[in-house]
Scaffold this motif. Structure first.
Motif, PDB file in Angstrom:
ATOM      1  N   LEU A   1     -72.261  47.095  25.318  1.00  0.00           N
ATOM      2  CA  LEU A   1     -73.487  48.160  25.593  1.00  0.00           C
ATOM      3  C   LEU A   1     -74.363  48.593  24.764  1.00  0.00           C
ATOM      4  O   LEU A   1     -75.621  48.515  25.092  1.00  0.00           O
ATOM      5  N   GLN A   2     -73.823  49.079  23.663  1.00  0.00           N
ATOM      6  CA  GLN A   2     -74.847  49.376  22.462  1.00  0.00           C
ATOM      7  C   GLN A   2     -75.811  48.373  22.211  1.00  0.00           C
ATOM      8  O   GLN A   2     -76.859  48.304  21.954  1.00  0.00           O
ATOM      9  N   ARG A   3     -75.094  47.076  21.899  1.00  0.00           N
ATOM     10  CA  ARG A   3     -75.986  45.773  21.512  1.00  0.00           C
ATOM     11  C   ARG A   3     -76.941  45.325  22.732  1.00  0.00           C
ATOM     12  O   ARG A   3     -78.159  45.070  22.190  1.00  0.00           O
ATOM     13  N   ALA A   4     -76.674  45.702  23.794  1.00  0.00           N
ATOM     14  CA  ALA A   4     -77.632  45.305  25.011  1.00  0.00           C
ATOM     15  C   ALA A   4     -78.835  46.397  25.100  1.00  0.00           C
ATOM     16  O   ALA A   4     -80.039  46.172  25.523  1.00  0.00           O
ATOM     17  N   VAL A   5     -78.463  47.522  24.631  1.00  0.00           N
ATOM     18  CA  VAL A   5     -79.557  48.836  24.567  1.00  0.00           C
ATOM     19  C   VAL A   5     -80.440  48.911  23.539  1.00  0.00           C
ATOM     20  O   VAL A   5     -81.823  49.056  23.526  1.00  0.00           O
ATOM     21  N   TRP A   6     -79.721  49.138  22.345  1.00  0.00           N
ATOM     22  CA  TRP A   6     -80.558  49.471  21.012  1.00  0.00           C
ATOM     23  C   TRP A   6     -80.895  48.075  20.385  1.00  0.00           C
ATOM     24  O   TRP A   6     -80.469  47.040  20.239  1.00  0.00           O
ATOM     25  N   ARG A   7     -82.195  48.069  19.684  1.00  0.00           N
ATOM     26  CA  ARG A   7     -82.644  46.974  18.710  1.00  0.00           C
ATOM     27  C   ARG A   7     -81.784  46.421  18.088  1.00  0.00           C
ATOM     28  O   ARG A   7     -81.642  45.264  18.039  1.00  0.00           O
TER      29      ARG A   7
ATOM     30  N   ALA B   1     -79.717  51.527  15.691  1.00  0.00           N
ATOM     31  CA  ALA B   1     -81.056  51.917  15.217  1.00  0.00           C
ATOM     32  C   ALA B   1     -82.237  51.811  16.151  1.00  0.00           C
ATOM     33  O   ALA B   1     -82.942  50.626  16.166  1.00  0.00           O
ATOM     34  N   PRO B   2     -82.423  52.922  16.945  1.00  0.00           N
ATOM     35  CA  PRO B   2     -83.567  52.690  17.928  1.00  0.00           C
ATOM     36  C   PRO B   2     -84.897  52.714  17.178  1.00  0.00           C
ATOM     37  O   PRO B   2     -84.869  53.491  16.138  1.00  0.00           O
ATOM     38  N   GLY B   3     -85.766  52.461  17.959  1.00  0.00           N
ATOM     39  CA  GLY B   3     -87.196  52.642  17.308  1.00  0.00           C
ATOM     40  C   GLY B   3     -87.767  51.141  16.636  1.00  0.00           C
ATOM     41  O   GLY B   3     -87.044  50.242  16.689  1.00  0.00           O
ATOM     42  N   ILE B   4     -88.760  51.399  16.043  1.00  0.00           N
ATOM     43  CA  ILE B   4     -89.653  50.010  15.400  1.00  0.00           C
ATOM     44  C   ILE B   4     -90.264  50.798  14.112  1.00  0.00           C
ATOM     45  O   ILE B   4     -90.921  51.604  13.947  1.00  0.00           O
ATOM     46  N   GLY B   5     -89.927  49.688  13.098  1.00  0.00           N
ATOM     47  CA  GLY B   5     -90.540  50.033  11.846  1.00  0.00           C
ATOM     48  C   GLY B   5     -90.219  51.278  11.231  1.00  0.00           C
ATOM     49  O   GLY B   5     -89.063  51.902  11.286  1.00  0.00           O
ATOM     50  N   ARG B   6     -91.064  52.009  10.598  1.00  0.00           N
ATOM     51  CA  ARG B   6     -90.879  53.371  10.054  1.00  0.00           C
ATOM     52  C   ARG B   6     -90.476  54.358  11.039  1.00  0.00           C
ATOM     53  O   ARG B   6     -89.973  55.513  10.533  1.00  0.00           O
ATOM     54  N   PHE B   7     -90.474  54.308  12.360  1.00  0.00           N
ATOM     55  CA  PHE B   7     -90.335  55.117  13.343  1.00  0.00           C
ATOM     56  C   PHE B   7     -88.855  54.866  13.846  1.00  0.00           C
ATOM     57  O   PHE B   7     -88.503  55.303  14.881  1.00  0.00           O
ATOM     58  N   ARG B   8     -88.005  53.917  13.285  1.00  0.00           N
ATOM     59  CA  ARG B   8     -86.666  53.721  13.471  1.00  0.00           C
ATOM     60  C   ARG B   8     -85.734  54.966  13.080  1.00  0.00           C
ATOM     61  O   ARG B   8     -85.906  55.355  11.772  1.00  0.00           O
ATOM     62  N   LEU B   9     -84.915  55.274  14.067  1.00  0.00           N
ATOM     63  CA  LEU B   9     -84.028  56.242  13.704  1.00  0.00           C
ATOM     64  C   LEU B   9     -82.746  55.585  13.486  1.00  0.00           C
ATOM     65  O   LEU B   9     -82.543  54.255  13.679  1.00  0.00           O
ATOM     66  N   HIS B  10     -82.026  56.342  12.763  1.00  0.00           N
ATOM     67  CA  HIS B  10     -80.321  55.763  12.366  1.00  0.00           C
ATOM     68  C   HIS B  10     -79.264  56.471  12.921  1.00  0.00           C
ATOM     69  O   HIS B  10     -79.541  57.895  12.992  1.00  0.00           O
ATOM     70  N   ALA B  11     -78.482  56.056  13.977  1.00  0.00           N
ATOM     71  CA  ALA B  11     -77.487  56.745  14.561  1.00  0.00           C
ATOM     72  C   ALA B  11     -76.179  56.196  14.411  1.00  0.00           C
ATOM     73  O   ALA B  11     -75.720  55.554  15.204  1.00  0.00           O
TER      74      ALA B  11
ATOM     75  N   PRO C   1     -78.971  61.558  15.312  1.00  0.00           N
ATOM     76  CA  PRO C   1     -80.017  62.832  15.683  1.00  0.00           C
ATOM     77  C   PRO C   1     -79.344  63.946  16.546  1.00  0.00           C
ATOM     78  O   PRO C   1     -79.658  64.939  16.766  1.00  0.00           O
ATOM     79  N   GLU C   2     -78.105  63.538  16.986  1.00  0.00           N
ATOM     80  CA  GLU C   2     -77.359  64.506  17.882  1.00  0.00           C
ATOM     81  C   GLU C   2     -76.071  64.519  17.156  1.00  0.00           C
ATOM     82  O   GLU C   2     -75.400  63.902  16.294  1.00  0.00           O
ATOM     83  N   ALA C   3     -75.239  65.717  17.591  1.00  0.00           N
ATOM     84  CA  ALA C   3     -73.776  65.769  16.893  1.00  0.00           C
ATOM     85  C   ALA C   3     -72.994  66.113  18.342  1.00  0.00           C
ATOM     86  O   ALA C   3     -73.502  66.656  19.299  1.00  0.00           O
ATOM     87  N   GLY C   4     -71.909  65.420  18.122  1.00  0.00           N
ATOM     88  CA  GLY C   4     -71.055  65.509  19.118  1.00  0.00           C
ATOM     89  C   GLY C   4     -70.165  64.076  19.462  1.00  0.00           C
ATOM     90  O   GLY C   4     -69.970  63.280  18.488  1.00  0.00           O
ATOM     91  N   GLU C   5     -69.825  63.955  20.803  1.00  0.00           N
ATOM     92  CA  GLU C   5     -69.158  62.560  20.932  1.00  0.00           C
ATOM     93  C   GLU C   5     -69.737  61.715  22.253  1.00  0.00           C
ATOM     94  O   GLU C   5     -70.316  62.614  22.993  1.00  0.00           O
ATOM     95  N   GLU C   6     -69.238  60.395  22.357  1.00  0.00           N
ATOM     96  CA  GLU C   6     -69.603  59.852  23.403  1.00  0.00           C
ATOM     97  C   GLU C   6     -68.570  58.982  23.771  1.00  0.00           C
ATOM     98  O   GLU C   6     -68.227  58.377  22.982  1.00  0.00           O
ATOM     99  N   ARG C   7     -68.282  58.779  25.114  1.00  0.00           N
ATOM    100  CA  ARG C   7     -66.950  58.177  25.611  1.00  0.00           C
ATOM    101  C   ARG C   7     -67.443  56.991  26.682  1.00  0.00           C
ATOM    102  O   ARG C   7     -68.440  57.523  27.499  1.00  0.00           O
ATOM    103  N   PHE C   8     -66.772  56.036  26.406  1.00  0.00           N
ATOM    104  CA  PHE C   8     -67.082  54.734  27.431  1.00  0.00           C
ATOM    105  C   PHE C   8     -65.745  54.366  27.975  1.00  0.00           C
ATOM    106  O   PHE C   8     -64.999  53.894  27.078  1.00  0.00           O
ATOM    107  N   VAL C   9     -65.566  54.587  29.287  1.00  0.00           N
ATOM    108  CA  VAL C   9     -64.490  53.794  29.880  1.00  0.00           C
ATOM    109  C   VAL C   9     -64.645  53.127  31.026  1.00  0.00           C
ATOM    110  O   VAL C   9     -65.357  53.474  32.037  1.00  0.00           O
ATOM    111  N   VAL C  10     -63.884  51.865  31.172  1.00  0.00           N
ATOM    112  CA  VAL C  10     -63.833  50.972  32.265  1.00  0.00           C
ATOM    113  C   VAL C  10     -62.649  51.018  33.047  1.00  0.00           C
ATOM    114  O   VAL C  10     -61.348  51.113  32.364  1.00  0.00           O
ATOM    115  N   GLU C  11     -62.533  51.336  34.166  1.00  0.00           N
ATOM    116  CA  GLU C  11     -61.189  51.603  35.002  1.00  0.00           C
ATOM    117  C   GLU C  11     -61.180  50.588  36.067  1.00  0.00           C
ATOM    118  O   GLU C  11     -62.081  50.508  36.958  1.00  0.00           O
TER     119      GLU C  11
END
Length: 171
Positions: free
Chosen positions: A48-54, A72-82, A107-117
């Motif tokens: 999922l991550q590889r399909a969405v982020w650059r 690392a979304p974004g382009i060049g010097r406007f790239r964020l690191h997550a 950029p965010e603090a917390g958690e993200e969960r991905f589950v396939v059922e």
């Protein structure tokens, strides 16, 4: 980028994330018309991550507790690191998934969960849930725009899962 030791933020576990700390929770569920084993593998190998982020880097080939992943979304010097670290893995016959907690620099603090059922009737569902709050000055300043960006990322994950299921079925 993450710091040298990949430090987790205080209160990063969702059991500690209360509204008193300013965390928001959101959850989406979607039925995916596809093969459960293929979708589970796609999710567990950060598909999922590889399909969405650059750019996506992970310290292991699949989600295991302790594996770090950096998007690392974004382009060049406007790239964020997550950067994030897998803190929980679910591998139970009909349910596969993982949770990652954000690391310093995200950029965010917390958690993200991905589950396939795979449900009893054979249908396949993808669930994405996150608990987060702004962690950087620009996400705090962005306010509702940061939440919109997070919602769009979740929608992109769902679209990536559907696309993967479609491509797997036709290939």
């Amino acid at each position: 980028m993450t710091d040298e030791v990949g430090t987790m933020r205080p209160n990063y576990r969702r059991t500690d994330l209360s509204s008193g700390h300013g965390y928001r929770q959101a959850k989406v569920e979607r039925d995916i018309a596809g093969s459960f084993p293929e979708l589970a593998e796609f999710v567990m190998t950060f598909g999922l991550q590889r399909a969405v982020w650059r750019d996506v880097w992970s310290s292991g080939p699949s989600a295991q507790v302790g594996v770090e992943v950096r998007m690392a979304p974004g382009i060049g010097r406007f790239r964020l690191h997550a950067p994030a670290r897998v803190v929980e893995v679910l591998e139970d016959g009909d349910r596969f998934g993982f949770t990652y907690g954000t690391l310093q620099g995200h950029p965010e603090a917390g958690e993200e969960r991905f589950v396939v059922e795979r449900r009893a009737d054979g249908t396949v569902q993808l669930e994405i849930e996150h608990w987060s709050r702004p962690a950087r000055w620009f996400t705090q300043l962005a306010g509702p725009l940061a939440r919109l960006a997070q919602s769009r990322a979740t929608a992109a994950y769902l679209q990536a899962a559907e696309r993967h299921a479609r491509d797997s079925a036709s290939g």
